[in-house]
Structures are given as C-alpha cells and as structure tokens.
Design an enzyme around this catalytic site. Structure first.
Site, PDB file in Angstrom:
ATOM      1  N   GLY A  89      76.687  35.587  60.210  1.00 25.09           N
ATOM      2  CA  GLY A  89      78.120  35.507  60.519  1.00 25.09           C
ATOM      3  C   GLY A  89      78.437  36.216  61.818  1.00 25.09           C
ATOM      4  CG  ASN A  90      81.444  35.397  64.136  1.00 20.30           C
ATOM      5  OD1 ASN A  90      82.593  35.797  63.972  1.00 20.30           O
ATOM      6  ND2 ASN A  90      81.118  34.114  64.050  1.00 20.30           N
ATOM      7  CE1 TYR A  91      79.862  43.296  63.459  1.00 20.86           C
ATOM      8  CE2 TYR A  91      79.253  42.478  65.638  1.00 20.86           C
ATOM      9  CZ  TYR A  91      78.972  43.243  64.518  1.00 20.86           C
ATOM     10  OH  TYR A  91      77.811  43.947  64.456  1.00 20.86           O
ATOM     11  CB  SER A  92      85.900  36.197  64.090  1.00 23.47           C
ATOM     12  OG  SER A  92      87.229  35.741  64.007  1.00 23.47           O
ATOM     13  CB  ALA A 140      84.053  33.514  66.231  1.00 21.98           C
TER      14      ALA A 140
END
Ligand code: PMT
Length: 398
Positions: free
Chosen positions: A208-211, A278
């Site tokens: 995943g990512n930090y959004s 994102a």
C-alpha cells in the site's frame, strides 16, 4: 445571496455570545430567516428574550417547549435549514460535535443537519491550541464542516491570534461567499478518486502507500458544496474519514483493479473527473490463499502492472468532458508532471512534491502547482480545504 435563506444559528456559552445579536441583525437585514438554537450555557450569557425579539421567532433550547410541552423536532430543523452556523462555538460544543455527544438540542440539531454547517470557534488561545481542540476541529473539517476563523475566514494552518471569534460581518461574509459559489456547479457530475489502494499479498498483508484520503475528501466536499453531484471512489482509509454531504455518493474499493472498474463504469456519465488517489502501479502476481510463513530464505515477490486508471480515462475522454490528475513527485517534479499531463490526456495536473514541508501524504496542508499545456501556476502552503478550492476554481474555469 442570503435572501430567503433559512439559517439555524447555534449559540453556546461564551462571552462572545453577545456578538450573535450582531450576526442575527446582519443576516436578517440581508433577507435571511434565522432560527436560534441555544445551549443551556449559552442562556447564561444572553437571554432568549433578546434573541427571539431579533429573530421574531421563539428560541429553541430544550427538547420540549416549556410552555406547552410540544416536542421540538431537530430532524425538521435539519431539513428546514439552508445552513447551520454555530457562533460562538465553545471547545465543549466543538468536542461534543466531533464525537456525537447528543446531550442538548443544539448537538441533536447538528447531528440531524442536512445543510452545510459553519463553525466559528470562540475560546482563549490555550484552549484553542490544545491538541484535543485542534483534533476535534480537524475531525469536524474532515466531515465537511466549515471552520471560520479570524483573519483568513476559513480554517487556517497557523495558530497565532486564534481562538477569538471572527467578527460578525466576516462570518456573514463567509456565508454569503458560500452561497455565491454554492450553485456554480449545480447539475454537474464529478468523479473523484481518493486514498491509497491495497494490493493483497495474502489474507493478512498488502502492498500500500501512505495516502490518508484527506486531499480527496476535501475535493469531494468542495465540489458538493458548489452543487455538483459527486461520485466518490475511495480506497481504504481510516474509519474516521467520513462524508456527510448529501451530494456525495461514496463507493469504497480496495485494490487498483477495483478502482479501475468503478471509474471506467462511472466516468462516461460524468462531466469531469479529479484523480487524487495514490494508485499502486503494481500488484502481486499471485495472492496466497493462506498466510505466508517465514522461511530462512529470501522471499521474492513477482509483481504485475496494474491498469493505469488515468490513462484509460484519458483514452475514453469525450468532447465536453474534463480530466484532472495529480502528480506526487520526489525529484525532477515539473518534468515528470509535464510527461504525465500529456501521457494521461489530463486538462491540467496538480503537482505536489514530497520535498515541500507540509505537502503530500497525511498532512492537513498541501503546497501545489497547477500545470497545463500553457504553463504553471504556483500556490503557497494552505490547508487542504483551501487547496481544494483553488483546484476546483481552476476546473470551473476550463
Ligand atoms: O491522501 P492524502 O494523505 O491527503 O495525500 C494526498 C496525495 C499526496 C495522495 C495527493 O495529493 C496526490 O498527489 N495524489 C496522487 C498520487 C499519485 O499516485 O501520483 P502519481 O504521480 O503516481 O500518479 C499520477 C496520476 O495518475 C494520479 O492522478 C493518479 O491518481 C493516477 N494514477 C496513477 C497510477 C495508476 N495506476 N492509475 C492512476 O490513475
């Protein structure tokens, strides 16, 4: 702008309560109808007789009328109003609103409100600056409420000089400005994507990512406040991130593939799309059906490319449709953003760089540039709500 507008004015227990008389006078002078709902503490600072004389309406304070025992319907008030304004709003009321503590008529009215809500905080600076108050204000803002503060009108990113209630004429001006822009996108349908995507590795892990979704939520609320119907495709974000606007239809997705399918289905019936999510560019080629176990060896995970949602929408974009993208960069920002603008057939691209403090993932602020084929416009660091206004202004100007 305020002519025939129905305003519920919530008054709470602050010394600034006397200023609500000035707010009422100005609202009525501009043609609005005002219904006061006051908390028990508010009545310690200003009498209901004064307020009912100014509004020509009985003031509502209790769940039942003291005179004849009839029930005051907060649900009806929520449907009646074109806007709710809470001025002054104490730290206590702000805390109750943020946490749904419905122990008085004002809070139940707020929780039933179908119209946009404006909050003008009033307290001393220490109380205002306390992390609890700041967190509650952020929570309320993330629910789409409008925080009106001195100096800037809407919620600013710095604390100095804060806590004092904004002057009545500026509060009324904020409402006027809101109603002036409110219908500018009426009848328009906008697709907005927000948040991260999660690409499953096994039943317990993902890439995943930090959004956080904050930027996308601010955009959805801004478009909805201007009267647009928003199809809001949202990746997995915290459960604290909620939409409360009746114009926003939220569709929750998890992976890039799910987001792609939702966007491809929705975009053909939209006038515009703003792609703020994102999206993971790659996903694991296989998803383990059981939790992967640790071994002594290196673990190699093979990734396959995800669909490029923006490029796919750019390909099916028709005459009269607009498409806005984001670029989150760490280096050679403008060059990368320019390349994405062309490749994905965007009308403009919003560049934010992780090199700028306070910009990008998870922050309540952002610093952007808007890049078109013709050139670039830079903006200072602002709250994400204010950044959303700049982006939507640009979209409306296309
Ligand atoms: O959610 P927050 O914590 O508030 O943070 C906001 C944000 C930093 C996520 C937001 O401001 C932002 O920059 N969003 C885009 C992030 C991104 O993925 O940028 P990109 O440069 O990788 O992608 C370019 C564009 O193509 C974006 O519009 C993206 O939505 C889109 N894209 C990317 C990959 C893909 N497979 N499909 C896409 O549609």
């Amino acid at each position: 702008m305020l002519k025939d507008k129905k305003i519920v004015l919530g008054i709470t227990g602050s010394i600034a309560a006397y200023k609500s008389c000035l707010i009422i006078r100005q609202l009525i002078k501009k043609g609005a109808e005002v219904q006061v709902v006051i908390t028990p503490a508010g009545k310690e600072f200003i009498t209901p007789i004064t307020l009912s004389a100014l509004t020509s309406k009985p003031v509502i304070s209790d769940f039942f009328s003291q005179r004849d025992g009839t029930w005051h319907s907060h649900v009806d008030l929520g449907l009646w109003a074109d806007a709710m304004l809470i001025a002054p709003a104490t730290a206590s009321t702000i805390g109750k609103m943020a946490n749904g503590v419905a122990d008085n008529m004002l809070i139940t009215t707020y929780l039933s409100m179908k119209a946009p809500v404006f909050i003008a905080p009033a307290m001393d600076l220490d109380m205002y600056a306390h992390p609890s108050t700041q967190q509650n204000l952020k929570t309320l803002q993330s629910y789409g409420n409008h925080i009106i503060e001195p100096g800037t009108g809407f919620l600013a990113s710095k604390l100095e000089g804060k806590g004092r209630m904004e002057e009545p004429e500026n509060i009324v001006a904020c409402l006027e400005q809101f109603f002036a822009t409110q219908q500018s996108m009426a009848g328009r349908r906008v697709l907005i994507t927000a948040g991260p995507t999660y690409e499953k590795l096994d039943p317990v892990r993902f890439i995943g990512n930090y959004s956080s979704g904050k930027m996308g939520f601010a955009l959805a609320h801004e478009c909805a406040d201007r009267g647009a119907q928003v199809e809001f495709v949202c990746g997995p974000v915290s459960s604290a991130m909620q939409v409360s606007h009746p114009n926003i239809h939220r569709i929750n997705v998890e992976s890039a593939q799910e987001m792609y399918e939702a966007c491809m289905r929705i975009y053909p019936s939209m006038e515009s799309a703003i792609l703020c999510a994102a999206v993971a560019d790659y996903a694991p080629e296989t998803v383990a059906s059981q939790k992967m176990k640790r071994t002594g060896d290196d673990l190699v995970i093979r990734l396959k490319p995800n669909p490029d949602i923006a490029a796919s929408l750019g390909k099916i974009k028709k005459e009269g449709q607009t498409l806005v993208g984001f670029a989150l960069e760490t280096n050679d920002e403008e060059t990368h953003a320019q390349a994405k603008l062309k490749k994905k057939n965007f009308d403009f691209i919003v560049l934010n760089s992780l090199k700028d403090e306070g910009a990008g993932f998870r922050t309540d602020t952002n610093k952007i540039s808007i890049i078109t084929a013709e050139g670039k416009k830079g903006y200072p660091l602002k709250s994400k709500a204010e950044v959303a206004k700049d982006i939507v202004d640009e979209l409306e100007a296309l």
